[in-house]
Design an enzyme around this catalytic site. Structure first.
Site: not given
Length: 182
Positions: A66, A78, A95, A99, A122, A141, A143
């Protein structure tokens, strides 16, 4: 106890200051408590998350870098909505597979979270996924996501030790523990 009435807050204007790929940052001019002031406001189109539970009760977590924290974090899967108004169940289902490399037809709504109410709108709907079936990860690409299998009690210990700090993940694990394990 008598409810205290708050004075109205009146928005006089909103000016877009920056638009990125997932955020729009505004400066709001408001009157609050009788004083004119400027507030930052960040708009986010929304997201969905999923707490994947294996047949033996373990929870699949994702470890990823992150940028905002400059470190890897342990989180539930997520992602943002592909477009405003996309059903969050569709986003969570997508997701999960992207993921973790698992899919399911057994998703149950768990909780809704507003992540940072002081300056951002959000909204994340969080689901529980069961009856997981192996599939394939479909990573972007940029991640690099590792999938890890965790015991609920171990995850709770990481939360209380300050090692899991992601709000949606804390909310999901805590809500799941209260709803299904108490």
């Amino acid at each position: 106890m008598e409810e205290k009435k708050n004075p109205p807050v009146v928005r006089l204007g909103r000016e877009l200051r920056y638009q990125g790929t997932i955020l729009k940052i505004y400066e709001d001019k408001v009157i609050a408590n009788g004083h004119e002031c400027r507030w930052d406001f960040i708009h986010h189109d929304g997201a969905a998350a999923v707490l994947p539970v294996t047949d033996d009760g373990k929870i699949l977590m994702v470890r990823q870098y992150r940028n905002a924290l400059d470190r890897f974090t342990l989180e539930i899967p997520a992602g943002k909505l592909d477009e405003p108004g996309e059903p969050t169940l569709e986003c969570a289902t997508r997701e999960l597979e992207e993921e973790t490399g698992f899919k399911t037809e057994n998703m149950e709504f768990l909780i809704s979270v507003n992540t940072t109410v002081a300056f951002c709108d959000e909204h994340i709907d969080i689901y529980v996924a069961r009856d997981l079936k192996p599939s394939h990860q479909h990573l972007d690409e940029d991640e690099d996501i590792q999938v890890e299998c965790w015991d609920l009690d171990a995850l709770k210990e990481l939360i209380f030790a300050g090692k899991i700090t992601d709000a949606k993940t804390i909310a999901a694990i805590t809500a799941y523990a209260c709803k299904y394990r108490s």
